[in-house]
Design a protein around this motif. Structure first.
Motif, short mmCIF file in Angstrom:
data_model
loop_
_atom_site.label_atom_id
_atom_site.label_comp_id
_atom_site.label_asym_id
_atom_site.label_seq_id
_atom_site.Cartn_x
_atom_site.Cartn_y
_atom_site.Cartn_z
N LEU A 275 0.83 -1.20 0.00
CA LEU A 275 0.00 0.00 0.00
C LEU A 275 0.87 1.25 0.00
O LEU A 275 1.87 1.32 0.71
N PHE A 276 0.44 2.25 -0.78
CA PHE A 276 1.15 3.53 -0.83
C PHE A 276 0.14 4.66 -0.61
O PHE A 276 -0.80 4.81 -1.39
N PRO A 277 0.31 5.45 0.45
CA PRO A 277 -0.62 6.56 0.68
C PRO A 277 -0.31 7.74 -0.23
O PRO A 277 0.84 8.02 -0.53
N ILE A 278 -1.37 8.41 -0.68
CA ILE A 278 -1.23 9.64 -1.44
C ILE A 278 -1.64 10.77 -0.51
O ILE A 278 -2.71 10.72 0.09
N ALA A 279 -0.82 11.77 -0.41
CA ALA A 279 -1.01 12.84 0.58
C ALA A 279 -2.45 13.34 0.61
O ALA A 279 -2.99 13.79 -0.40
N LYS A 280 -3.07 13.21 1.80
CA LYS A 280 -4.41 13.72 2.09
C LYS A 280 -5.48 13.12 1.17
O LYS A 280 -6.57 13.67 1.04
N GLN A 281 -5.16 11.99 0.53
CA GLN A 281 -6.15 11.39 -0.36
C GLN A 281 -6.30 9.91 -0.07
O GLN A 281 -6.52 9.51 1.06
N ALA A 282 -6.22 9.11 -1.13
CA ALA A 282 -6.49 7.68 -1.03
C ALA A 282 -5.21 6.90 -0.77
O ALA A 282 -4.14 7.46 -0.56
N VAL A 283 -5.38 5.58 -0.78
CA VAL A 283 -4.26 4.66 -0.65
C VAL A 283 -4.22 3.81 -1.91
O VAL A 283 -5.25 3.28 -2.35
N LEU A 284 -3.04 3.71 -2.53
CA LEU A 284 -2.87 2.89 -3.72
C LEU A 284 -2.25 1.56 -3.35
O LEU A 284 -1.35 1.50 -2.51
N LEU A 285 -2.72 0.49 -3.98
CA LEU A 285 -2.18 -0.85 -3.74
C LEU A 285 -1.68 -1.41 -5.06
O LEU A 285 -2.46 -1.66 -5.98
#
Length: 365
Positions: A249-259
């Protein structure tokens, strides 16, 4: 970073409180806390907690009580952990209820479910607009998405390599009616706004597709940083190498999480509840007009499906793939039923032996 940047919300806090209420004898343990599994490296996993990242592993009790391997903690899961100190590995004791579960049939001859990810809201089905463009594979990904309870989005990547983008879009829309189809080029920075519309705060968006389709490039592009390694594909056949070797998982600043997930050249379907009905809704609707209810669409008199093929309303290759998917899932269902019967007979035989020998199998952990 803490769990709030990885999707923790009132929704998940509610499940956390429910777990504590149903486990009153343990709820008083002040060391218990929630965490999310953000990467899987085999024997160990990486977790995000209220206090940041740390390594962890499932407890012995959890490993022994989870009969089905698919119930074990997977990337995307929200879990219950304890930590003995600030540096030791965390211990995972339970998995909170899952919102969604993306699975496939594991590689090999054994009938076995392989979890790809959990608690995903949207699944980007990434298809590169090069020699690897394949609508039959896209149909498989759509079935997997519908079965998993996630919202699919078709992402046609590398549009800068395609001379007839609109034709490819029409083909994708033909096999994925009602599903958003987005054309992008990370190289030319095109289509980013359409993707970001799905990256709402707290949402988890996974990417799946074959090796070389551009998943890792999309993660870097949307993250604004090189968080994933990328590799070039072979020009002669557009085949890529497995750049991503694990799920993370990779968080995007103040938004969603990408997997991001490893590329899958072959996607063997695991289970089917609604996937085929959603993916081949056009064929199923036409099949209701066949003269015979049990029509196999293989030369029977009054077959509406074959008539639609002759009129050009249905693609013959699409209908053939529909038949193939049905046969594959029926075969898998038979294998799974056989396995369960064998397991049941083995368990019954083992229990009788235990009674004769006086062994106790209800070990306390």
């Amino acid at each position: 970073m803490s769990i709030h940047e990885y999707g923790w919300s009132d929704y998940w806090n509610g499940f956390w409180n429910q777990w504590k209420q149903s486990n009153e004898e343990r709820a008083g343990d002040t060391q218990l806390r929630p965490a999310r599994l953000i990467a899987d490296y085999g024997q160990k996993v990486k977790l995000i907690t209220m206090d940041g990242e740390r390594w962890g592993a499932a407890s012995g009790k959890l490993r022994h009580t989870m009969v089905d391997p698919a119930e074990m903690p997977a990337v995307g899961d929200w879990v219950v952990i304890t930590t003995s100190d600030e540096v030791s590995d965390a211990v995972i004791h339970a998995v909170l209820p899952r919102k969604s579960q993306i699975s496939r049939q594991a590689a090999g001859f054994e009938t076995k479910e392989q979890l790809i990810a959990t608690n995903v809201d949207t699944l980007f089905l990434v298809n590169a607009l090069n020699h690897d463009f394949n609508m039959r594979r896209l149909e498989r990904y759509l079935i997997m998405a519908w079965n998993s309870g996630v919202n699919p989005v078709v992402v046609l990547s590398k549009s800068d390599l395609c001379d007839d983008v609109q034709q490819r879009v029409a083909e994708a829309e033909g096999v994925a009616p009602g599903v958003p189809v987005i054309v992008i080029s990370a190289l030319q920075n095109e289509g980013r706004e359409q993707l970001e519309a799905f990256l709402q705060p707290g949402a988890t968006v996974a990417l799946t597709g074959s090796s070389g389709s551009g998943k890792s490039t999309i993660v870097n592009w949307l993250s604004g940083a090189d968080v994933q390694l990328t590799q070039d594909v072979r020009e002669e056949d557009s085949r890529g190498r497995h750049t991503t070797t694990h799920r993370q998982l990779f968080p995007i600043a103040k938004q969603a999480v990408l997997l991001d997930t490893p590329g899958m050249r072959e996607l063997n379907l695991w289970d089917d509840s609604t996937g085929v009905a959603h993916t081949f809704a056009d064929i199923i609707e036409i099949a209701q007009q066949c003269r015979f209810a049990d029509c196999k669409h293989k030369g029977e008199a009054g077959c509406a499906v074959e008539e639609a093929i002759q009129r050009g309303e249905l693609s013959e290759s699409r209908v053939n793939n529909y038949r193939k998917m049905q046969r594959e899932l029926e075969y898998q269902a038979r294998k799974e039923a056989d396995r369960r019967r064998k397991d049941s007979r083995s368990s019954t035989t083992s229990g009788r032996r235990d009674q004769r020998s006086g062994w106790r199998r209800d070990v306390e952990w």
